[in-house]
Motif scaffolding. Structure first.
Motif, PDB file in Angstrom:
ATOM      1  N   GLN A  38       0.837  -1.212   0.000  1.00  0.00           N
ATOM      2  CA  GLN A  38       0.000   0.000   0.000  1.00  0.00           C
ATOM      3  C   GLN A  38       0.874   1.264   0.000  1.00  0.00           C
ATOM      4  O   GLN A  38       0.592   2.229  -0.711  1.00  0.00           O
ATOM      5  N   GLU A  64      -5.344   3.053   5.425  1.00  0.00           N
ATOM      6  CA  GLU A  64      -6.769   3.114   5.021  1.00  0.00           C
ATOM      7  C   GLU A  64      -6.953   3.948   3.755  1.00  0.00           C
ATOM      8  O   GLU A  64      -7.841   3.699   2.964  1.00  0.00           O
ATOM      9  N   ARG A  65      -6.108   4.963   3.592  1.00  0.00           N
ATOM     10  CA  ARG A  65      -6.268   5.885   2.452  1.00  0.00           C
ATOM     11  C   ARG A  65      -5.029   5.827   1.562  1.00  0.00           C
ATOM     12  O   ARG A  65      -4.585   6.838   1.044  1.00  0.00           O
ATOM     13  N   VAL A 160      -8.337  -3.118   0.047  1.00  0.00           N
ATOM     14  CA  VAL A 160      -9.299  -2.241   0.741  1.00  0.00           C
ATOM     15  C   VAL A 160     -10.364  -3.148   1.364  1.00  0.00           C
ATOM     16  O   VAL A 160     -10.527  -4.290   0.920  1.00  0.00           O
ATOM     17  N   SER A 219     -11.407  -8.339   3.822  1.00  0.00           N
ATOM     18  CA  SER A 219     -10.669  -7.145   4.264  1.00  0.00           C
ATOM     19  C   SER A 219      -9.178  -7.357   4.028  1.00  0.00           C
ATOM     20  O   SER A 219      -8.730  -8.505   3.893  1.00  0.00           O
ATOM     21  N   ARG A 241     -15.350   4.389  -4.294  1.00  0.00           N
ATOM     22  CA  ARG A 241     -13.938   4.053  -4.091  1.00  0.00           C
ATOM     23  C   ARG A 241     -13.536   2.905  -5.015  1.00  0.00           C
ATOM     24  O   ARG A 241     -14.328   1.974  -5.234  1.00  0.00           O
ATOM     25  N   ARG A 243     -11.900  -0.525  -6.121  1.00  0.00           N
ATOM     26  CA  ARG A 243     -11.712  -1.810  -5.423  1.00  0.00           C
ATOM     27  C   ARG A 243     -10.338  -2.359  -5.828  1.00  0.00           C
ATOM     28  O   ARG A 243     -10.166  -2.818  -6.955  1.00  0.00           O
TER      29      ARG A 243
END
Ligand SMILES: O=C(O)CCC(=O)C(=O)O
Length: 283
Positions: A38, A64-65, A160, A219, A241, A243
């Motif tokens: 990420q 998370e972002r 995500v 998740s 958002r 995927r």
């Protein structure tokens, strides 16, 4: 999952054999396996901004972002989105995870006696953007799209938290048990799709009716193992958002079909599926 305790229970093996699908919650170590990917995606998005002279005003990285800025790039130009799509497959942390020994161990746990291989060109990071239905994977089995070996496995994992409105992948439970399904390789309805994406299952509607469909909500850190013969399709992303998900594909060098054709790759390797499996081409 701790690297020392990688074991599948009899119940998990049975579930995989029965359903052609196994979800292992919390399989990966978030900090060691997922966050580095990420973080690198966050950086690559920044590099695409830099390349196009777009000021990077994003906040610092958070798991998370991690894809902050990606929607703005897409809004500016779809081509910027494609650059990110192609670039993220070359992230070292992603390639390290691809070859992780746990995948090999899972492969041999589910295919005793197998000689595992990594399907060249069979790995990537999918980005299913909101509303972009034309890039969805329609109902398919991975074998015609990948070849290599009939008994291959896809290791699929989300980056995500997947919600129902993001269009989770849908699976036909137990569909792998009926073997490889003949396909139509020329399809006017899918004339906007290329290669494996243009394949169409023969008698698709009646075939799909036979199965219970499931669409697990997973998740980051969770792993979904998919048999190369399990019928599945992308859902429809109706959220706001993208995927993001990882795909690693492994095959078996000791599979009779792979031994017969020399573990050839399919469309992505420039191979015409019709020449390898004329008996599976319904047209
Ligand atoms: O993630 C998706 O939407 C589809 C994934 C898929 O078809 C695959 O991994 O083979």
């Amino acid at each position: 999952m701790n690297k020392q305790v990688l074991q599948l229970s009899d119940a998990q093996r049975h579930e995989f054999q029965q359903d052609g699908l196994l979800v292992i919650p919390g399989f990966y170590d978030l900090e060691a396996d997922i966050v580095p990917v990420q973080r690198a995606i966050h950086r690559v998005v920044g590099q695409v901004m830099k390349r196009h002279g777009i000021p990077d005003v994003r906040q610092t990285f958070s798991s998370e972002r991690f894809d902050d800025g990606y929607q703005s790039l897409l809004a500016l130009s779809r081509t910027y989105g494609s650059e990110v799509y192609d670039a993220v497959k070359q992230i070292p942390a992603f390639i390290r995870l691809l070859a992780d020994f746990r995948h090999e161990m899972l492969f041999t746990a589910l295919r005793p006696g197998a000689v595992p291989g990594i399907a060249a060109g069979g790995y990537g990071i999918r980005i299913d953007n909101p509303g972009e239905d034309r890039f969805r994977a329609e109902w398919h089995q991975d074998y015609p799209a990948q070849l290599r070996s009939l008994d291959g496995l896809v290791f699929w994992s989300p980056l995500v938290a997947i919600t129902a409105d993001m269009g989770p992948v849908q699976f036909c439970q137990g569909s792998h048990n009926n073997g490889a399904v003949p396909v139509l390789t020329m399809n006017s309805e899918r004339s906007n799709k290329n290669g494996a994406y243009a394949l169409h299952l023969k008698d698709e509607a009646s075939l799909l009716e036979r199965y219970t469909k499931i669409a697990p909500l997973t998740s980051p850190g969770d792993l979904v193992i998919i048999d190369f013969l399990t019928l599945h399709a992308s859902g429809f992303n109706r959220s706001d958002r993208s995927r993001w998900s990882l795909q690693f594909r492994y095959f078996n060098f000791d599979d009779p079909t792979g031994l017969m054709h020399g573990w050839k790759g399919s469309f992505a390797a420039g191979v015409d599926f019709k020449h390898i499996h004329p008996e599976l081409c319904a047209d």
